[in-house]
Design a protein around this motif. Sequence first.
Motif, PDB file in Angstrom:
ATOM      1  N   ILE A  69       0.875  -1.301  -0.095  1.00 33.61           N
ATOM      2  CA  ILE A  69      -0.043  -0.012   0.100  1.00 33.61           C
ATOM      3  C   ILE A  69       0.675   1.297  -0.081  1.00 33.61           C
ATOM      4  CG2 ILE A  69      -1.640   1.391   1.231  1.00 33.61           C
ATOM      5  CD1 ILE A  69      -2.776  -1.124   2.341  1.00 33.61           C
ATOM      6  N   ALA A  70       2.059   1.379   1.008  1.00 28.28           N
ATOM      7  CA  ALA A  70       2.821   2.437   0.753  1.00 28.28           C
ATOM      8  C   ALA A  70       3.441   2.572  -0.372  1.00 28.28           C
ATOM      9  CB  ALA A  70       3.907   2.392   1.905  1.00 28.28           C
ATOM     10  N   ALA A  71       3.829   1.201  -0.903  1.00 31.80           N
ATOM     11  CA  ALA A  71       4.713   1.387  -2.345  1.00 31.80           C
ATOM     12  C   ALA A  71       3.570   2.062  -3.466  1.00 31.80           C
ATOM     13  CB  ALA A  71       5.163   0.146  -2.590  1.00 31.80           C
ATOM     14  N   GLY A  72       2.576   1.583  -3.332  1.00 34.20           N
ATOM     15  CA  GLY A  72       1.472   2.337  -4.186  1.00 34.20           C
ATOM     16  C   GLY A  72       1.262   3.819  -3.994  1.00 34.20           C
ATOM     17  N   GLY A  73       1.252   4.067  -2.885  1.00 37.91           N
ATOM     18  CA  GLY A  73       1.313   5.684  -2.801  1.00 37.91           C
ATOM     19  C   GLY A  73       2.277   6.320  -3.078  1.00 37.91           C
ATOM     20  N   THR A  74       3.567   5.802  -2.748  1.00 43.49           N
ATOM     21  CA  THR A  74       4.826   6.462  -3.172  1.00 43.49           C
ATOM     22  C   THR A  74       4.938   6.414  -4.891  1.00 43.49           C
ATOM     23  OG1 THR A  74       5.912   5.632  -1.330  1.00 43.49           O
ATOM     24  CG2 THR A  74       7.406   6.493  -3.081  1.00 43.49           C
ATOM     25  N   TRP A 116       9.687   0.993  -5.066  1.00 48.22           N
ATOM     26  CA  TRP A 116      10.241  -0.346  -5.118  1.00 48.22           C
ATOM     27  C   TRP A 116      10.678  -0.816  -3.933  1.00 48.22           C
ATOM     28  CZ3 TRP A 116      15.316  -2.332  -4.697  1.00 48.22           C
ATOM     29  CH2 TRP A 116      15.243  -3.878  -4.919  1.00 48.22           C
ATOM     30  N   CYS A 117      11.836   0.288  -3.087  1.00 43.95           N
ATOM     31  CA  CYS A 117      12.174  -0.034  -1.929  1.00 43.95           C
ATOM     32  C   CYS A 117      11.350  -0.148  -0.683  1.00 43.95           C
ATOM     33  CB  CYS A 117      13.212   1.003  -1.528  1.00 43.95           C
ATOM     34  SG  CYS A 117      14.597   1.188  -2.566  1.00 43.95           S
ATOM     35  N   ARG A 118      10.378   0.463  -0.692  1.00 41.71           N
ATOM     36  CA  ARG A 118       9.254   0.413   0.122  1.00 41.71           C
ATOM     37  C   ARG A 118       8.397  -0.818  -0.038  1.00 41.71           C
ATOM     38  NH1 ARG A 118       7.156   0.582   4.483  1.00 41.71           N
ATOM     39  NH2 ARG A 118       5.784   2.305   5.302  1.00 41.71           N
ATOM     40  N   TYR A 119       8.396  -1.443  -1.079  1.00 38.69           N
ATOM     41  CA  TYR A 119       7.431  -2.624  -1.270  1.00 38.69           C
ATOM     42  C   TYR A 119       8.176  -3.798  -0.886  1.00 38.69           C
ATOM     43  CZ  TYR A 119       5.208  -6.262  -4.039  1.00 38.69           C
ATOM     44  OH  TYR A 119       4.480  -7.585  -4.235  1.00 38.69           O
ATOM     45  N   TRP A 120       9.690  -3.701  -0.901  1.00 41.49           N
ATOM     46  CA  TRP A 120      10.332  -4.688  -0.437  1.00 41.49           C
ATOM     47  C   TRP A 120      10.904  -4.318   1.057  1.00 41.49           C
ATOM     48  CZ3 TRP A 120       9.812  -9.309  -2.751  1.00 41.49           C
ATOM     49  CH2 TRP A 120       9.549  -9.290  -4.214  1.00 41.49           C
ATOM     50  N   GLY A 121      10.577  -3.547   1.642  1.00 40.62           N
ATOM     51  CA  GLY A 121      11.223  -3.070   2.914  1.00 40.62           C
ATOM     52  C   GLY A 121      12.736  -2.714   3.037  1.00 40.62           C
ATOM     53  N   LYS A 122      13.069  -2.324   1.898  1.00 40.14           N
ATOM     54  CA  LYS A 122      14.625  -1.909   1.870  1.00 40.14           C
ATOM     55  C   LYS A 122      14.743  -0.219   2.355  1.00 40.14           C
ATOM     56  CE  LYS A 122      15.727  -5.715  -1.401  1.00 40.14           C
ATOM     57  NZ  LYS A 122      16.492  -6.372  -0.622  1.00 40.14           N
ATOM     58  N   ARG A 123      15.906   0.012   2.693  1.00 39.67           N
ATOM     59  CA  ARG A 123      16.137   1.293   2.935  1.00 39.67           C
ATOM     60  C   ARG A 123      17.070   1.809   1.587  1.00 39.67           C
ATOM     61  NH1 ARG A 123      19.708   3.274   7.901  1.00 39.67           N
ATOM     62  NH2 ARG A 123      21.006   1.902   6.897  1.00 39.67           N
TER      63      ARG A 123
END
Length: 239
Positions: A69-74, A116-123
């Motif tokens: 969801i956060a990745a979609g918003g970003t 893409w990073c937010r989708y996978w939880g990467k920094r």
Amino acid sequence: RLILLPGGLGLLLRIWLLQADGQGFLLPNPFASTVLILLTLGVLGLLFYLARRWQAATKYSFNFPASPIAAGGTGLAALSILLYSIISLFSVSASISLLAGIVGLAAAAALGFCAWCRYWGKRPNFVFYLIPCVFFVLLLICQYRSWSTDPQVVDYAYGLLATVCLMLASYYRAAFAAGLGNRSYYGFFALAAGFFCCISLTSWLDIVLYLGTGAWMLTDICKLTPMPMEGLFHRGEKQ
């Protein structure tokens, strides 16, 4: 609920305030103006109160876990900035506006990577969040130059506040990627940006910009619940 319900009410009041007469001048509406100001102060006051309770938690993976969801918003924010920048590049000739459009293209690409990073939880590297911050700084200058000649302040003040909060939220979002994040600051400005984006959706160009960026602010917000005790200590340490 804290942002979307008052934001929807604020948008209705804003549309009411923008009713014009036959000559294009805004009709006086002190009631709607007063209610919108009180609503804004109430939301900001409540956010300030809540933000003081959001304690710092420096572990990045805890603050921003993997979230489609956060990745979609970003990603939606990246698309909004991309479209807005393309429109700006083809519709303006001022050097600062052209620069903002070029930086906007870079900001859209950076946010696409952040999605893409937010989708996978990467920094990601903090620079990827600073590029949108620079874009909002340039956009703020462009908006001020185009709106400052309008004597009816209500016509642009909330859009300026939306851009200011987006700029500051991007800055504090970058701080997390640099290991220096503060949940109180970021939470306040991100939610305030979401509120002002809601009440700024009054024209098609504002919808292009603020719909996506507002979705980013309201979905990519850091996790505000207290960090579990076991996450604060190494194994074997005295708690």
